[in-house]
Design a protein around this motif. Structure first.
Motif, short mmCIF file in Angstrom:
data_model
loop_
_atom_site.label_atom_id
_atom_site.label_comp_id
_atom_site.label_asym_id
_atom_site.label_seq_id
_atom_site.Cartn_x
_atom_site.Cartn_y
_atom_site.Cartn_z
N ASP A 29 0.96 -1.22 0.00
CA ASP A 29 0.09 0.12 -0.21
C ASP A 29 0.83 1.34 0.02
O ASP A 29 0.28 2.46 0.33
N ALA A 30 2.10 1.25 -0.47
CA ALA A 30 3.02 2.38 -0.31
C ALA A 30 2.78 3.04 -1.68
O ALA A 30 2.54 2.60 -2.78
N THR A 31 2.99 4.35 -1.49
CA THR A 31 3.21 5.30 -2.86
C THR A 31 4.64 5.42 -3.09
O THR A 31 5.32 6.21 -2.31
N ILE A 32 5.16 5.17 -4.18
CA ILE A 32 6.53 5.28 -4.38
C ILE A 32 6.61 6.09 -5.80
O ILE A 32 5.81 5.85 -6.95
N LYS A 33 7.63 7.22 -5.75
CA LYS A 33 7.68 7.88 -6.95
C LYS A 33 9.48 7.84 -7.13
O LYS A 33 10.22 8.17 -6.18
N THR A 34 9.50 7.66 -8.55
CA THR A 34 11.18 7.59 -8.77
C THR A 34 11.52 8.72 -9.62
O THR A 34 10.41 9.52 -9.90
N PHE A 35 12.61 9.08 -9.76
CA PHE A 35 13.02 10.09 -10.23
C PHE A 35 12.50 10.30 -11.74
O PHE A 35 12.30 11.40 -12.29
N GLU A 36 12.35 9.19 -12.75
CA GLU A 36 11.83 9.19 -13.88
C GLU A 36 10.36 9.84 -13.98
O GLU A 36 10.26 10.79 -14.84
N SER A 37 9.58 9.83 -12.97
CA SER A 37 8.37 10.31 -12.94
C SER A 37 8.27 11.82 -12.16
O SER A 37 7.75 12.77 -12.59
N TYR A 38 9.19 11.99 -11.22
CA TYR A 38 9.30 13.14 -10.42
C TYR A 38 9.71 14.25 -11.34
O TYR A 38 9.20 15.24 -11.28
N GLN A 39 10.66 14.06 -12.15
CA GLN A 39 11.18 15.12 -13.06
C GLN A 39 10.40 15.64 -13.88
O GLN A 39 10.55 16.88 -14.70
N LYS A 40 8.98 15.03 -14.08
CA LYS A 40 7.91 15.70 -14.96
C LYS A 40 7.13 16.41 -14.12
O LYS A 40 6.10 17.03 -14.94
#
Length: 183
Positions: A68-79
Motif C-alpha cells: 500500500d505504499a506510494t513510490i515515486k522514482t526520479f523518472e516520474s518526479y522530473q516531470k
C-alpha cells in the motif's frame, strides 16, 4: 508474495520474493533506468526514491514493506512542477550534483522541501529521527543539522554541504512563493 502498491502513479500488483529489494524490483521488473545500485545494499545513496513522500534507500527496502505504499522514482518526479523549483535552485547557485547522484540528491531535496512546506505537522524524518523544523521565538527556523543529516543519505562527495543547503534554501523560497500565490 503479491504486493499492491503505487509506483509512479500506477497502481500495481507485484508478484515478487518478499525480501527482494525495491531497487531490484524497479530495475529488473519495471525497467527503471534512473535507479543505480552500485553498492549492492551498502547505502551509497544513489538509489533514493520517495516512499510516501519521504526519501528512502531503495536497496535496503524489502518488498514486503511496500504494501500500500506510494513510490515515486526520479523518472516520474522530473516531470512534475515541484522539480522545477529544485532545477531553478541549481541554476541560481551554479551548482549541480554529478550525473551519478543527481537523481538521488534531487529526490532528497524534494523530501526536505515537502517537510519544510508542510504547515500542518512537524515530524521527524524517518531516516534520521531529527525534526526538520524547530520552533524558536515564535518563528520557524530551519534545523540545518537535521537537513544536513537527511542530505547525507547520499554519500557522493561531488558537492559541499553548504552548497546543498544553499540549494535547499533557494528552492524553499521558490516553493513558498508558489504557495502564497495560490492562496
Amino acid at each position: 508474495m503479491k504486493i499492491e502498491c503505487n509506483i509512479d502513479g500506477k497502481a500495481l500488483s507485484l508478484s515478487v520474493n518478499s525480501n527482494k529489494p525495491l531497487s531490484l524490483i524497479l530495475m529488473e521488473d519495471l525497467g527503471n533506468k534512473t535507479i543505480t545500485s552500485h553498492c549492492k545494499g551498502n547505502a551509497c545513496g544513489n538509489c533514493i526514491v520517495l516512499i510516501n513522500d519521504e526519501a528512502a534507500l531503495s536497496c535496503v527496502i524489502p518488498a514486503f514493506r511496500l504494501k500500500d505504499a506510494t513510490i515515486k522514482t526520479f523518472e516520474s518526479y522530473q516531470k512534475t512542477r515541484q522539480y522545477r523549483d529544485i532545477e531553478r535552485a541549481y541554476q541560481a547557485t551554479g551548482n549541480t550534483p554529478c550525473p551519478n547522484c543527481f537523481a538521488s540528491k534531487t529526490l532528497i531535496i524534494e523530501s526536505v522541501l515537502r517537510e519544510l512546506t508542510n504547515n500542518t505537522r512537524t515530524k521527524t524524518f524517518s531516516s534520521t529521527n531529527l525534526p526538520i523544523r524547530a520552533e524558536h521565538n515564535d518563528e520557524e527556523k530551519l534545523d540545518k543539522k537535521a537537513i544536513i543529516q537527511e542530505l547525507s543519505l547520499n554519500t557522493c562527495q561531488c558537492m559541499d554541504m553548504s552548497e546543498m543547503l544553499q540549494i535547499v534554501e533557494i528552492a524553499l523560497t521558490y516553493r513558498r512563493r508558489k504557495r502564497v500565490r495560490r492562496n
